[in-house]
Design an enzyme around this catalytic site. Structure first.
Site, PDB file in Angstrom:
ATOM      1  CB  SER A 183      -1.008  -0.145   1.239  1.00 18.60           C
ATOM      2  OG  SER A 183      -1.419   0.905   2.280  1.00 18.60           O
TER       3      SER A 183
ATOM      4  CE1 TYR B 171      -5.049  -1.862   4.697  1.00 20.91           C
ATOM      5  CE2 TYR B 171      -3.556   0.191   4.604  1.00 20.91           C
ATOM      6  CZ  TYR B 171      -4.037  -1.250   3.700  1.00 20.91           C
ATOM      7  OH  TYR B 171      -4.148  -1.192   2.438  1.00 20.91           O
TER       8      TYR B 171
HETATM    9  N1  NAD Z   1      -9.224  -0.542  -2.047  1.00 21.01           N
HETATM   10  C1  NAD Z   1      -7.301   0.667  -1.944  1.00 21.01           C
HETATM   11  O1  NAD Z   1      -7.434   1.727  -2.396  1.00 21.01           O
HETATM   12  C2  NAD Z   1      -5.866  -0.235  -1.126  1.00 21.01           C
HETATM   13  C3  NAD Z   1      -5.295   0.335  -1.793  1.00 21.01           C
HETATM   14  C4  NAD Z   1      -3.706   0.004  -1.111  1.00 21.01           C
HETATM   15  C5  NAD Z   1      -3.728  -1.449  -0.741  1.00 21.01           C
HETATM   16  N2  NAD Z   1      -5.170  -2.243  -0.625  1.00 21.01           N
HETATM   17  C6  NAD Z   1      -4.481  -3.840  -0.498  1.00 21.01           C
HETATM   18  O2  NAD Z   1      -5.546  -4.906  -1.557  1.00 21.01           O
HETATM   19  C7  NAD Z   1      -5.924  -5.634  -0.844  1.00 21.01           C
HETATM   20  C8  NAD Z   1      -7.361  -6.293  -1.139  1.00 21.01           C
HETATM   21  O3  NAD Z   1      -7.625  -4.744  -0.837  1.00 21.01           O
HETATM   22  P1  NAD Z   1      -9.821  -4.698  -1.813  1.00 21.01           P
HETATM   23  O4  NAD Z   1      -9.724  -2.887  -1.454  1.00 21.01           O
HETATM   24  O5  NAD Z   1      -9.394  -5.238  -2.544  1.00 21.01           O
HETATM   25  O6  NAD Z   1     -10.615  -4.909  -0.290  1.00 21.01           O
HETATM   26  P2  NAD Z   1     -11.856  -5.645  -0.167  1.00 21.01           P
HETATM   27  O7  NAD Z   1     -12.257  -5.962   1.330  1.00 21.01           O
HETATM   28  O8  NAD Z   1     -12.693  -5.883  -0.687  1.00 21.01           O
HETATM   29  O9  NAD Z   1     -11.071  -7.484  -0.482  1.00 21.01           O
HETATM   30  C9  NAD Z   1     -10.639  -8.174   1.121  1.00 21.01           C
HETATM   31  C10 NAD Z   1     -10.719 -10.195   0.667  1.00 21.01           C
HETATM   32  O10 NAD Z   1      -9.683 -10.248   1.539  1.00 21.01           O
HETATM   33  C11 NAD Z   1     -10.351 -11.182   2.389  1.00 21.01           C
HETATM   34  N3  NAD Z   1     -10.373 -11.482   3.101  1.00 21.01           N
HETATM   35  C12 NAD Z   1     -10.307 -10.670   4.450  1.00 21.01           C
HETATM   36  N4  NAD Z   1      -9.966 -10.878   5.208  1.00 21.01           N
HETATM   37  C13 NAD Z   1      -9.410 -12.543   5.340  1.00 21.01           C
HETATM   38  C14 NAD Z   1      -8.922 -14.432   6.208  1.00 21.01           C
HETATM   39  N5  NAD Z   1      -8.587 -13.947   7.088  1.00 21.01           N
HETATM   40  N6  NAD Z   1      -8.975 -14.226   5.223  1.00 21.01           N
HETATM   41  C15 NAD Z   1      -9.654 -14.691   3.971  1.00 21.01           C
HETATM   42  N7  NAD Z   1      -9.940 -13.559   3.540  1.00 21.01           N
HETATM   43  C16 NAD Z   1      -9.995 -12.350   4.238  1.00 21.01           C
HETATM   44  C17 NAD Z   1     -11.997 -11.056   1.981  1.00 21.01           C
HETATM   45  O11 NAD Z   1     -12.652 -12.155   1.540  1.00 21.01           O
HETATM   46  C18 NAD Z   1     -11.668 -10.287   0.673  1.00 21.01           C
HETATM   47  O12 NAD Z   1     -12.063 -11.294  -0.255  1.00 21.01           O
HETATM   48  C19 NAD Z   1      -5.805  -5.902   0.482  1.00 21.01           C
HETATM   49  O13 NAD Z   1      -4.339  -6.086   1.024  1.00 21.01           O
HETATM   50  C20 NAD Z   1      -5.532  -4.010   0.749  1.00 21.01           C
HETATM   51  O14 NAD Z   1      -4.884  -3.492   1.393  1.00 21.01           O
HETATM   52  C21 NAD Z   1      -5.992  -1.797  -1.211  1.00 21.01           C
END
Ligand code: NAD
Length: 257
Positions: A148, A161
């Site tokens: 991130s 985080y």
């Molecule tokens: N959305 C953003 O702007 C952004 C920016 C930087 C990094 N990220 C990172 O990208 C990744 C995905 O984020 P997103 O926005 O798609 O989130 P999201 O909440 O849409 O998806 C997260 C996924 O992780 C799964 N998950 C969470 N905890 C779990 C567990 N204990 N066991 C199994 N599965 C689990 C959920 O089921 C879901 O499928 C994350 O690591 C997040 O930190 C997101």
């Protein structure tokens, strides 16, 4: 090796947390490049819906799905063993599952701190360790850890985080130190602010939204599609001498003040 540097045909890719959001789009990008996809999540119903959508789009024979908790060491070991026995050797692993929790540091409960650390950092160690056992024996494998901008930069109310994502970059380096010599490439992708379910509340917040637009040289939120190209590259033969790097895909946010 495929017919071009970025061809993933025949390679099995596990993307954690790929039932929705960024993980789902990364899985679609890898599938577009030819990979066989193992979808993964916690919620069986969401996972089944995504699996059905992918089967239609990419063909049933290339799509599998497994549900297990990435913070549970035993469940992870069982899940990886089942995938390798039933689908085949995992060649590409994307450690994408993650959660956010917003609260000022003084109000941050230890249980919430631990949950965020477990889901964003310990999970990559657990899933990475189990997947690496087979990759090391076979002398090839790609691991991509989803970091991130908080890997590098802090903001108020997201301390756990920020600590987890910073740790994930150093875990990427630690995996490289131990596994690069055996033919594995471990790298990180650090997305900027991407419009997903996880960030919908921020997009809806007018003040935050205009701060993002002003703070990002590219002048827009990222889309999940913006992340697919770099993921395919890091999963492919095109990145065979890229080791331990974290690539920021953030519209330039982390290179300006
Ligand atoms: N959305 C953003 O702007 C952004 C920016 C930087 C990094 N990220 C990172 O990208 C990744 C995905 O984020 P997103 O926005 O798609 O989130 P999201 O909440 O849409 O998806 C997260 C996924 O992780 C799964 N998950 C969470 N905890 C779990 C567990 N204990 N066991 C199994 N599965 C689990 C959920 O089921 C879901 O499928 C994350 O690591 C997040 O930190 C997101």
């Amino acid at each position: 090796m495929g017919s071009n540097l970025f061809d993933l045909t025949g390679r099995i890719a596990l993307v954690t947390g790929s039932s929705r959001g960024i993980g789902k789009e990364l899985a679609a990008g890898l599938a577009d490049a030819g990979a066989t996809i193992v979808l993964h999540g916690r919620n069986a119903a969401t996972l089944a819906a995504t699996a059905a959508e992918f089967a239609q789009r990419f063909g049933q024979e290339r799509i599998y799905s497994y549900a297990f908790d990435v913070t549970d060491a035993q469940a992870v070991a069982g899940g990886i063993a089942a995938i390798e026995a039933e689908v085949g050797p995992i060649r590409i692993l994307v450690n994408n599952a993650g959660i956010q929790h917003r609260v000022p540091l003084l109000e941050l409960d230890v249980a919430d701190w631990q949950r965020v650390l477990d889901t964003n950092l310990t999970s990559a160690f657990l899933v990475g360790r189990e997947a690496a056992r087979g990759m090391l024996a076979r002398g090839e494998g790609k691991i991509i850890n989803i970091c991130s901008v908080q890997t590098d930069l802090a903001r108020p109310t997201i301390a756990a985080y920020t600590a987890a994502k910073g740790g994930l970059r150093n875990l990427t380096r630690a995996m490289t130190a131990e596994w690069a010599g055996a033919g594995l490439q471990v790298n990180g992708i650090a997305p900027g602010y991407i419009h997903t379910e996880m960030t919908q509340n921020l997009v809806d917040d007018e003040k935050f939204n205009s701060w993002i637009l002003g703070r990002t040289p590219a002048g827009r939120w990222g889309t999940v599609a913006d992340l697919a190209g770099p993921a395919v590259w890091l999963a492919s033969d095109g990145s065979d001498y890229v080791n331990g790097q974290t690539i920021f895909i953030d519209g330039g946010m982390t290179v300006v003040v």
